[in-house]
Design a protein around this motif. Structure first.
Motif: not given
Length: 306
Positions: A186-189, A176-184
């Motif tokens: 997410a991930y792409v499976d 999975n690609i774990i994604i960091a944003t400026t508000q929490g």
């Protein structure tokens, strides 16, 4: 050419580590030669409860004056089609990718090519190459995209995501690609489907950095200086800078040889080394004065750079 580009990318990464922001790129080609190493030797104290403080200074020459080096400085007046660069990555075909506020740029060792906004990609702030050699592109205001086999897939403004400014990406053990944003986060499976990570400690946090440790644990750092770990897309530990008793934390880097141990860079001229799993008891502190803000730490060829 590919070998030369590999060396170029390594030196570009080191330059980025030594500067918090830059408006040019220094290309350094390498022929067999010894390089100056930064060696932080640990002091061994009889009392393991003491915090070890060390200091050192070093001068690193990126001008190419050392034996075996040549260099050329690229900026918007000498080939680089932008006045700034935010991130850099390299794919297995040898291409070097540069993320800038003016878009995504590809360098083949001779020419720079900028991809225009018709791809859906503009203002790139983070790049990541996964185990499938896919290039993940984090934009400043239009979410995340992936480049694979000459094609872009833009996830854009996904429903439910509070922020479309992507600050960091990393692949977990499940692909999975774990994604960091400026508000929490997410991930792409592995089926290329997008999901939110719903964890109270980080749901509204500005997550600046994600790093994979040797034990498969993902280590993260927030803008407010707090740090955390993620396993199976769940937060397993969370510490504010007050909890661990150091200055404001600017960056985190897991020790590639010792699971659970990390390097932390602060805004008080210090690099801290300790075990996050025991709350940083018996930590070691290295003074890197006159450097003040330590914004990035990495290990290249067994050498810790900051």
């Amino acid at each position: 050419m590919k070998k030369r580009l590999n060396v170029i990318c390594t030196f570009l990464m080191m330059i980025m580590l030594l500067t918090s922001a830059f408006a040019h790129i220094c290309i350094i080609s390498y022929a067999d030669s010894d390089t100056e190493k930064i060696n932080n030797e640990e002091n061994e104290e009889e009392n393991s409860d003491d915090i070890v403080a060390e200091s050192y200074s070093t001068n690193v020459d990126f001008t190419g004056s050392g034996i075996g080096f040549t260099s050329f400085l690229y900026d918007n007046s000498s080939g680089l089609p932008t006045s700034e660069a935010n991130s850099i990555a390299q794919t297995s075909d040898g291409f070097i990718w540069i993320g800038s506020y003016s878009g995504l740029i590809r360098y083949d060792g001779i020419d720079f090519e900028r991809f225009d906004s018709s791809t859906g990609i503009a203002s790139v702030v983070s790049l990541y190459v996964d185990s499938k050699d896919r290039l993940w592109i984090g934009t400043n205001d239009n979410g995340v995209a992936v480049y694979e086999k000459g094609e872009f897939t833009v996830y854009g403004q996904v429903e439910g995501l509070n922020s479309y400014s992507i600050r960091a990406m990393v692949e977990d053990l499940d692909g999975n690609i774990i994604i960091a944003t400026t508000q929490g986060m997410a991930y792409v499976d592995t089926n290329n489907e997008f999901h939110l990570i719903n964890e109270p400690q980080i749901n509204n946090e500005y997550v600046c950095e994600l790093r994979m440790g040797p034990n498969g644990v993902i280590y993260g750092e927030n803008l407010d200086g707090s740090i955390f770990t993620i396993e199976n897309r769940k937060v397993t530990a969370y510490y504010s800078s007050k909890d661990i008793g150091f200055g404001n934390i600017n960056c985190i880097y897991p020790d590639p040889d010792n699971a659970g141990y990390v390097y932390l860079g602060t805004d008080e001229s210090e690099v801290i080394y300790g075990n996050i799993e025991n709350g940083f008891k018996d930590s070691k502190i290295v003074s890197v004065y006159p450097q003040v803000n330590i914004n990035a730490i990495n290990c290249i060829d067994g050498i810790i750079w900051h």
